[in-house]
Design a protein around this motif. Structure first.
Motif, PDB file in Angstrom:
ATOM      1  N   MET A   1      90.041-149.411 -56.962  1.00 54.89           N
ATOM      2  CA  MET A   1      89.021-149.377 -55.898  1.00 54.89           C
ATOM      3  C   MET A   1      89.063-148.178 -55.677  1.00 54.89           C
ATOM      4  O   MET A   1      88.287-147.759 -55.756  1.00 54.89           O
ATOM      5  CB  MET A   1      89.182-150.438 -55.111  1.00 54.89           C
ATOM      6  N   ASP A   2      90.468-147.821 -55.413  1.00 55.81           N
ATOM      7  CA  ASP A   2      90.517-146.031 -54.604  1.00 55.81           C
ATOM      8  C   ASP A   2      89.980-145.021 -55.369  1.00 55.81           C
ATOM      9  O   ASP A   2      89.525-144.161 -55.438  1.00 55.81           O
ATOM     10  CB  ASP A   2      91.834-146.320 -54.502  1.00 55.81           C
ATOM     11  N   GLU A   3      90.674-145.365 -56.741  1.00 51.38           N
ATOM     12  CA  GLU A   3      89.702-144.436 -57.594  1.00 51.38           C
ATOM     13  C   GLU A   3      88.167-143.663 -57.613  1.00 51.38           C
ATOM     14  O   GLU A   3      88.010-142.800 -58.025  1.00 51.38           O
ATOM     15  CB  GLU A   3      90.282-144.530 -59.423  1.00 51.38           C
ATOM     16  N   ALA A   4      87.865-145.213 -58.183  1.00 46.90           N
ATOM     17  CA  ALA A   4      86.367-145.218 -58.023  1.00 46.90           C
ATOM     18  C   ALA A   4      85.799-144.756 -56.731  1.00 46.90           C
ATOM     19  O   ALA A   4      84.851-143.554 -57.125  1.00 46.90           O
ATOM     20  CB  ALA A   4      85.966-146.645 -58.293  1.00 46.90           C
ATOM     21  N   ILE A   5      86.204-144.980 -55.376  1.00 45.45           N
ATOM     22  CA  ILE A   5      85.686-144.334 -54.274  1.00 45.45           C
ATOM     23  C   ILE A   5      86.012-142.502 -54.476  1.00 45.45           C
ATOM     24  O   ILE A   5      84.827-142.237 -53.967  1.00 45.45           O
ATOM     25  CB  ILE A   5      85.992-145.275 -53.394  1.00 45.45           C
ATOM     26  N   TRP A   6      86.950-142.348 -54.919  1.00 54.26           N
ATOM     27  CA  TRP A   6      87.681-140.851 -55.099  1.00 54.26           C
ATOM     28  C   TRP A   6      86.682-140.235 -55.854  1.00 54.26           C
ATOM     29  O   TRP A   6      85.550-139.406 -55.406  1.00 54.26           O
ATOM     30  CB  TRP A   6      88.486-140.923 -54.822  1.00 54.26           C
ATOM     31  N   LYS A   7      86.030-140.636 -56.490  1.00 51.60           N
ATOM     32  CA  LYS A   7      85.270-140.050 -57.702  1.00 51.60           C
ATOM     33  C   LYS A   7      84.301-139.728 -57.408  1.00 51.60           C
ATOM     34  O   LYS A   7      83.526-139.059 -57.656  1.00 51.60           O
ATOM     35  CB  LYS A   7      84.967-140.811 -59.228  1.00 51.60           C
ATOM     36  N   HIS A   8      83.209-140.733 -56.218  1.00 52.43           N
ATOM     37  CA  HIS A   8      81.852-140.961 -56.308  1.00 52.43           C
ATOM     38  C   HIS A   8      81.694-140.300 -54.817  1.00 52.43           C
ATOM     39  O   HIS A   8      80.515-139.245 -54.569  1.00 52.43           O
ATOM     40  CB  HIS A   8      81.319-142.408 -55.648  1.00 52.43           C
ATOM     41  N   VAL A   9      83.038-139.813 -54.064  1.00 59.89           N
ATOM     42  CA  VAL A   9      82.682-139.203 -52.580  1.00 59.89           C
ATOM     43  C   VAL A   9      82.805-137.629 -52.847  1.00 59.89           C
ATOM     44  O   VAL A   9      82.459-137.102 -52.759  1.00 59.89           O
ATOM     45  CB  VAL A   9      83.987-138.609 -51.555  1.00 59.89           C
ATOM     46  N   VAL A  10      83.861-136.989 -54.334  1.00 61.18           N
ATOM     47  CA  VAL A  10      83.707-136.155 -54.445  1.00 61.18           C
ATOM     48  C   VAL A  10      83.158-135.733 -55.598  1.00 61.18           C
ATOM     49  O   VAL A  10      81.798-134.360 -54.985  1.00 61.18           O
ATOM     50  CB  VAL A  10      84.840-135.748 -55.650  1.00 61.18           C
ATOM     51  N   LEU A  11      81.747-136.168 -56.257  1.00 61.27           N
ATOM     52  CA  LEU A  11      80.382-135.910 -57.131  1.00 61.27           C
ATOM     53  C   LEU A  11      79.369-135.855 -56.327  1.00 61.27           C
ATOM     54  O   LEU A  11      78.942-135.394 -56.326  1.00 61.27           O
ATOM     55  CB  LEU A  11      80.522-137.404 -57.724  1.00 61.27           C
ATOM     56  N   ASN A  12      79.563-137.108 -54.842  1.00 56.52           N
ATOM     57  CA  ASN A  12      78.705-136.343 -54.296  1.00 56.52           C
ATOM     58  C   ASN A  12      78.451-135.448 -53.320  1.00 56.52           C
ATOM     59  O   ASN A  12      77.485-134.401 -52.701  1.00 56.52           O
ATOM     60  CB  ASN A  12      78.642-137.610 -52.809  1.00 56.52           C
ATOM     61  N   ALA A  13      79.511-135.003 -53.031  1.00 52.95           N
ATOM     62  CA  ALA A  13      79.923-134.030 -52.056  1.00 52.95           C
ATOM     63  C   ALA A  13      79.955-132.824 -53.477  1.00 52.95           C
ATOM     64  O   ALA A  13      79.129-131.643 -53.069  1.00 52.95           O
ATOM     65  CB  ALA A  13      81.815-133.999 -51.630  1.00 52.95           C
TER      66      ALA A  13
ATOM     67  N   LYS B   1      77.467-132.344 -55.284  1.00 55.84           N
ATOM     68  CA  LYS B   1      75.849-131.978 -55.181  1.00 55.84           C
ATOM     69  C   LYS B   1      75.257-132.113 -53.807  1.00 55.84           C
ATOM     70  O   LYS B   1      74.425-130.983 -53.929  1.00 55.84           O
ATOM     71  CB  LYS B   1      74.981-133.744 -56.138  1.00 55.84           C
ATOM     72  N   TYR B   2      75.552-132.544 -52.516  1.00 54.15           N
ATOM     73  CA  TYR B   2      74.964-132.362 -51.381  1.00 54.15           C
ATOM     74  C   TYR B   2      75.818-131.387 -50.862  1.00 54.15           C
ATOM     75  O   TYR B   2      75.206-131.464 -49.352  1.00 54.15           O
ATOM     76  CB  TYR B   2      75.164-133.827 -51.097  1.00 54.15           C
ATOM     77  N   GLY B   3      76.908-131.686 -50.593  1.00 51.70           N
ATOM     78  CA  GLY B   3      77.988-130.323 -50.045  1.00 51.70           C
ATOM     79  C   GLY B   3      78.373-131.165 -49.200  1.00 51.70           C
ATOM     80  O   GLY B   3      79.694-130.568 -48.535  1.00 51.70           O
ATOM     81  N   LYS B   4      78.482-132.541 -48.325  1.00 51.18           N
ATOM     82  CA  LYS B   4      78.192-133.263 -47.931  1.00 51.18           C
ATOM     83  C   LYS B   4      78.645-135.110 -48.326  1.00 51.18           C
ATOM     84  O   LYS B   4      77.739-135.302 -48.473  1.00 51.18           O
ATOM     85  CB  LYS B   4      77.957-133.334 -46.285  1.00 51.18           C
ATOM     86  N   PRO B   5      79.737-135.435 -48.182  1.00 53.36           N
ATOM     87  CA  PRO B   5      79.313-136.842 -49.001  1.00 53.36           C
ATOM     88  C   PRO B   5      78.385-137.898 -47.780  1.00 53.36           C
ATOM     89  O   PRO B   5      79.221-138.238 -46.522  1.00 53.36           O
ATOM     90  CB  PRO B   5      80.857-137.663 -49.770  1.00 53.36           C
TER      91      PRO B   5
END
Length: 553
Positions: free
Chosen positions: A1-13, A15-19
């Protein structure tokens, strides 16, 4: 779960600057549906990870961006759109420009999804622009602005920029003045009937050749509210002999004495859609426009403005209309009227083609994306059935939806000869380990009236419980527990113990279906489940009584 969360927090940040926590949890749960039952814990962990990410140095963030960059590239798209002509990677700007007089419909979803997908394909920019400069005929609905933003997010089409045309009317005035000064626009005071005669005969109206000074004077009078509605309009000079009468000296601004939901009574002169859109597409740097082939006239009118200012017109791709059999030609204005008349309960009524309705029914956004991307962007009109969308959604929900018994049109029977009572365990899912639910094997049970009538004089098995025989007189008797396959021809039906049956109504596009459902369904609120032998449904409320919304078969 943590790996999935970190991945999408980073990708979202990245693309948009702030997750954004809402965007991240949507991605995490979509990839890991088994986490839905622990959504609160997942959200709390996402917040912790975002806080950890924000505390990192720029160098540490860059390292994470690099780490997840390759994984992002490996995401496989189920349908690839055809390439855009003259498109350069990193420079493509797409826009979706709705009039927010209601929430997005399936038709809107097509525009949102395809435009955002093209922007994503070319690492470009996706703009959501509200073309809301008609305060009366297609009056904006204040709530609809937020609905569009919510539905874009839900459809994985978060815009890079949001523009409100009604807040930029002053800018359109500036361009209008420039056109008047250049001699390319004039104030016309002909009545609509008079100008139609001039237009149809290809003759200029008496006001066309007035000086820029005279036109600017009249323009100021329009802005000051000195003319009545219909008494004066600003026209763009085109070609009064143009083969298409709709192109001849078209209206760019008109007077409307009506307050606007977003800007109140600040303006009395509003731009037409063709003028506003033409200016905005240039100002926003739109490179490509997806436009219905029935709107070809708009391009012909707008090109005059681009020619006068020396601008380059965006690349236009025309696409055909999509007709969905089950909805016909129901317009947003018609829906609004029928809601006010009480025909529909609201914008999320299951009978409506709005995205709000499909969200309420429990559809997966991935299914809607795949559905529209698979239809492509050809010029031919397309006629499809919702069955195609149902099939896409079923591929997703069938793997995750828990199973429960719902007995519609119930008939109560007592099983004569059943002396012992046993607890029955049934799987929550037939092909994955999702646990079990428990029902009481008792004498008084409910079955559907259809089964009651169809199996009179026959033996039938109550799934997971026992065999019964329903006599011609309607009385039921115990017929053993054996489940051997040698006794072919025996049907298996669902049932409910009287002590665990809750009243349940299912809201369907055709109306309400009433019945009973097992009390175990209380643990599935806000999730799509499968009512066995009935349909997939989203459990909306589950207290003393249950309300579910029909998803699809």
């Amino acid at each position: 779960m943590d790996e999935a969360i970190w991945k999408h927090v980073v990708l979202n940040a990245k693309k948009y600057g702030k997750p954004n926590e809402k965007a991240v949890i949507g991605k995490v749960l979509a990839e890991n549906p088994e986490l839905r039952k622990n959504a609160k814990e997942v959200l709390e962990r996402i917040r912790q990870v975002i806080a950890e990410f924000e505390s990192l140095s720029d160098a540490e963030k860059e390292e994470l961006f690099s780490r997840y960059a390759e994984e992002k590239k490996e995401v496989r798209r189920d349908y690839q759109l055809p390439p855009l002509p003259n498109a350069e990677n990193g420079k493509v700007v797409m826009r979706f420009a709705p009039n927010p007089n209601g929430p997005p419909t399936l038709g809107s979803a097509r525009g949102i999804i395809v435009n955002s997908e093209y922007a994503r394909m070319y690492d470009g920019k996706f703009i959501l622009r509200f073309d809301d400069t008609d305060p009366r005929t297609k009056r904006p609905l204040l709530e609809a602005y937020d609905w569009y933003l919510e539905d874009c997010e839900w459809l994985d089409a978060r815009p890079d920029e949001v523009v409100y045309a009604s807040k930029r009317i002053g800018m359109y005035y500036d361009y209008a003045v420039r056109l008047i000064e250049m001699g390319h626009a004039y104030v016309c005071r002909c009545s609509r009937e008079e100008f139609k005669q001039y237009k149809d005969s290809g003759v200029a109206c008496p006001h066309r050749e007035r000086s820029a000074e005279e036109n600017l004077e009249d323009w100021e009078r329009m802005l000051n509210g000195e003319y009545a509605e219909g008494e004066a309009v600003l026209r763009i000079k085109t070609d009064m002999a143009h083969k298409d009468p709709a192109v001849r000296d078209w209206v760019a601004f008109r007077i409307i004495f009506s307050d606007h939901p977003l800007v109140g009574d600040k303006y009395v002169v509003y731009p037409t859609l063709d003028f506003e859109s033409a200016i905005e597409d240039h100002v926003l740097g739109v490179t490509h426009i997806l436009r219905g082939k029935d709107l070809a006239d708009s391009e012909r009118r707008q090109r005059y403005i681009y020619e006068y200012f020396g601008w380059e017109y965006p690349v236009v791709r025309h696409w055909g209309r999509i007709k969905i059999h089950e909805f016909g030609k129901l317009s947003t204005s018609e829906i609004r009227k029928k809601i006010e008349e009480g025909v529909y309960s609201g914008w999320d009524d299951p009978a409506l083609p709005t995205i709000r309705a499909f969200r309420r029914r429990g559809f997966e956004p991935r299914a809607i994306r795949k559905f529209f991307l698979s239809l492509g962007v050809g010029e031919n009109d397309v006629s499809v059935s919702l069955k195609n969308l149902y099939a896409e959604n079923r591929k997703i929900v069938d793997e995750i939806a828990e199973r429960y018994f719902f007995v519609w049109n119930p008939v109560r029977i007592e099983i004569e000869g059943l002396d012992s009572f046993a607890e029955v365990e049934l799987p929550l899912h037939p092909s994955r380990d999702a646990g079990v639910r428990k029902l009481k094997g008792e004498r008084a049970v409910y079955i559907t009236r259809d089964d009651f009538e169809n199996f009179k004089g026959k033996e039938v098995r109550l799934k997971g419980f026992c065999n019964i025989r329903i006599g011609e007189d309607g009385k039921a008797s115990y017929a053993g527990d054996e489940v051997e396959t040698a006794r072919k021809g025996r049907s298996i039906i669902h049932w409910l113990p009287e002590s665990q049956a809750l009243k349940c109504e299912v809201l369907t596009p055709e109306g309400k279906v009433e019945g009973l459902v097992e009390e175990n369904v209380r643990s599935a609120v806000n999730r799509v489940v499968q009512f066995e032998r009935y349909a997939f449904c989203r459990v909306e409320e589950a207290g003393e009584e249950v309300r579910a919304i029909y998803t699809h078969p």
